[in-house]
Design a protein around this motif. Structure first.
Motif, PDB file in Angstrom:
ATOM      1  N   ASN A  42       1.833  -5.174  -4.061  1.00  0.00           N
ATOM      2  CA  ASN A  42       0.411  -4.468  -3.864  1.00  0.00           C
ATOM      3  C   ASN A  42       0.074  -3.615  -2.724  1.00  0.00           C
ATOM      4  O   ASN A  42      -0.895  -3.187  -2.760  1.00  0.00           O
ATOM      5  N   ASP A  43       1.068  -3.438  -1.756  1.00  0.00           N
ATOM      6  CA  ASP A  43       0.903  -2.724  -0.621  1.00  0.00           C
ATOM      7  C   ASP A  43       1.357  -1.127  -1.141  1.00  0.00           C
ATOM      8  O   ASP A  43       0.732  -0.166  -0.321  1.00  0.00           O
ATOM      9  N   PHE A  44       1.539  -0.871  -2.362  1.00  0.00           N
ATOM     10  CA  PHE A  44       2.092   0.431  -2.670  1.00  0.00           C
ATOM     11  C   PHE A  44       0.828   1.081  -3.561  1.00  0.00           C
ATOM     12  O   PHE A  44       0.399   0.333  -4.474  1.00  0.00           O
ATOM     13  N   VAL A  45       0.625   2.310  -3.380  1.00  0.00           N
ATOM     14  CA  VAL A  45      -0.446   2.966  -4.176  1.00  0.00           C
ATOM     15  C   VAL A  45       0.304   4.238  -4.972  1.00  0.00           C
ATOM     16  O   VAL A  45       0.633   4.999  -3.996  1.00  0.00           O
ATOM     17  N   GLU A  46       0.055   4.103  -6.467  1.00  0.00           N
ATOM     18  CA  GLU A  46       0.590   5.480  -7.068  1.00  0.00           C
ATOM     19  C   GLU A  46      -0.644   6.328  -7.292  1.00  0.00           C
ATOM     20  O   GLU A  46      -1.384   5.985  -7.880  1.00  0.00           O
ATOM     21  N   HIS A  47      -0.500   7.629  -6.944  1.00  0.00           N
ATOM     22  CA  HIS A  47      -1.709   8.579  -7.253  1.00  0.00           C
ATOM     23  C   HIS A  47      -0.981   9.622  -8.110  1.00  0.00           C
ATOM     24  O   HIS A  47       0.135  10.186  -8.046  1.00  0.00           O
TER      25      HIS A  47
END
Length: 239
Positions: A158-163
């Protein structure tokens, strides 16, 4: 190079503070081996402006799958919260699908990120004058601020964000430039990044040599020598 020499620009107003921080967030699906581009990045030539770290630490932010959850080293901006990262690819070009970031989740968390392609002349003197290919807003999601400084691995997807990027605009990318323009907490003057991942397609440049097959022009001297040899043979064998 001193902080003042590297980042000698003045900021304008941060603008209004009425930002919507309630971003919906879904953890990225695992990256398939065919779509990860981190192995195609020329990590020997990646560079950053206004980075507080030693130059060799920047390459370590482009992690391999087996080091995905490592949070060290943490890339930190230096004089203020802004950071420019230049990401060149090895012998080829990419079609980018998405940019995945792992940042701090509260303090030092990037907010506005501007992306440029194939522009090797970007610095803090001109970046605000250039038109980005795409501007993204990074949510206030990431590694908790109270993580122990000695901790190396934090296993949290959940710490990772995909743009997701506009693919038709990010074709033929030989270098991607990431400009972190501001952060959420304006009382801080530093942004922090734990990892960067790029997804997409990669096309190798063809380095095969071009082989030209041609017929040499006739040499009259060669023809004269051949005719003399044939004449001698005819005399020798009584033809």
């Amino acid at each position: 190079m001193s902080c003042e020499d590297e980042h000698h620009h003045s900021h304008g107003s941060h603008g209004n503070n009425n930002h919507d921080h309630d971003h919906s967030h879904v953890a990225p699906i695992p990256t398939s081996s065919s779509q990860t581009l981190n192995s195609k990045i020329d990590t020997f030539k990646v560079s950053a402006l206004n980075m507080a770290n030693a130059p060799g630490e920047l390459a370590k932010v482009f992690k391999t799958p087996d080091k995905k959850y490592e949070i060290r080293p943490v890339i930190k901006s230096d004089c203020d919260e802004q950071l420019i990262i230049n990401i060149p690819f090895l012998n080829g070009s990419a079609k980018l699908y998405s940019l995945i970031l792992r940042t701090n989740g509260n303090s030092y968390c990037p907010k506005t990120i501007k992306l440029f392609k194939n522009d090797k002349m970007i610095d803090f003197d001109n970046v605000e004058l250039k038109k980005p290919v795409q501007t993204i807003t990074h949510p206030r999601v990431g590694v908790a601020d109270d993580v122990d400084e000695t901790e190396v691995i934090v296993e949290s997807d959940n710490d990772f964000v995909e743009h997701f990027l506009q693919r038709h605009k990010f074709t033929g990318v030989q270098q991607l430039t990431v400009f972190i323009s501001d952060i959420y907490d304006e009382s801080e003057d530093q942004c922090r990044i734990h990892s960067i991942e790029l997804r997409g397609e990669f096309t190798e440049l063809n380095k095969d040599p071009v082989i030209t097959i041609y017929e040499s022009a006739a040499n009259p001297a060669d023809h004269k020598n051949l005719t003399a040899a044939e004449h001698q043979n005819n005399i020798q064998f009584g033809s």
